[in-house]
Design a protein around this motif. Sequence first.
Motif, mmCIF file in Angstrom:
data_model
loop_
_atom_site.group_PDB
_atom_site.id
_atom_site.type_symbol
_atom_site.label_atom_id
_atom_site.label_comp_id
_atom_site.label_asym_id
_atom_site.label_seq_id
_atom_site.Cartn_x
_atom_site.Cartn_y
_atom_site.Cartn_z
ATOM 1 N N ASN A 118 15.641 -4.501 3.447
ATOM 2 C CA ASN A 118 16.450 -4.349 2.233
ATOM 3 C C ASN A 118 16.836 -2.894 1.995
ATOM 4 O O ASN A 118 17.973 -2.603 1.623
ATOM 5 C CB ASN A 118 15.708 -4.892 1.012
ATOM 6 C CG ASN A 118 15.783 -6.392 0.906
ATOM 7 O OD1 ASN A 118 16.422 -7.057 1.712
ATOM 8 N ND2 ASN A 118 15.112 -6.932 -0.084
ATOM 9 N N GLY B 205 17.461 -6.306 -4.961
ATOM 10 C CA GLY B 205 17.041 -6.133 -3.582
ATOM 11 C C GLY B 205 16.238 -4.884 -3.290
ATOM 12 O O GLY B 205 15.549 -4.822 -2.273
ATOM 13 N N LEU C 9 18.458 -10.040 1.027
ATOM 14 C CA LEU C 9 19.880 -9.723 0.959
ATOM 15 C C LEU C 9 20.667 -10.321 2.119
ATOM 16 O O LEU C 9 21.871 -10.128 2.196
ATOM 17 C CB LEU C 9 20.083 -8.208 0.903
ATOM 18 C CG LEU C 9 19.522 -7.526 -0.333
ATOM 19 C CD1 LEU C 9 19.711 -6.024 -0.251
ATOM 20 C CD2 LEU C 9 20.152 -8.088 -1.589
ATOM 21 N N THR D 83 24.597 -15.261 -1.993
ATOM 22 C CA THR D 83 24.435 -13.881 -1.532
ATOM 23 C C THR D 83 25.411 -13.577 -0.403
ATOM 24 O O THR D 83 26.043 -12.515 -0.383
ATOM 25 C CB THR D 83 22.991 -13.638 -1.058
ATOM 26 O OG1 THR D 83 22.094 -13.988 -2.111
ATOM 27 C CG2 THR D 83 22.772 -12.197 -0.664
#
Length: 174
Positions: free
Chosen positions: A13, A65, A82, A88
């Motif tokens: 992330n 995130g 993510l 997403t």
Amino acid sequence: MAKKALKSQAARNTSILNRSLLISAGIHTLYHLLRLLLSPQRSLYRYIPLSLPSILIQFWFERIGRPRYGPTGEAQKAGEDLEAKGLTEWMWDVVYWSWGCIGGAAVLGDWVWWFYVVIPLYSAWLAWTTFAGAKRGMAGMTGGTDEGGAPGQAGSKRQQKMEKRGAQKVQYRQ
């Protein structure tokens, strides 16, 4: 090796968010530099509302995130994935398309903003295919009837081939 998944998710992330931040900063800086140097008549009235969705989505990704670290420097919360499918993934598509429109508008001119129309069209297409897929999936729950409403054509292809060859017909219970 405690919390290995948490550490790898946090590292992934962080990498994704840092990369997207640098790309976004570069694209927006390029737009403003080229706007000031080459063509000052380029419109900020188009730039602001059309770049706003990507900026808001990036702030949202930062919020959900970005990993949270404790006082000892150990990751306490890795943040949401993510790279997840679904919403997403669609939000990343909006961000990438916005970056493309901003970069294109910086280099080619304000007419490139018309490509931004693709986002609502793409969203409508995704909604339609999702709805059509769910409708098809729900059609299998109607009790095994064919198009005319007559029972008998439900079952696998193997069962249908065996029945066609003259094997004993499979009876379905209700």
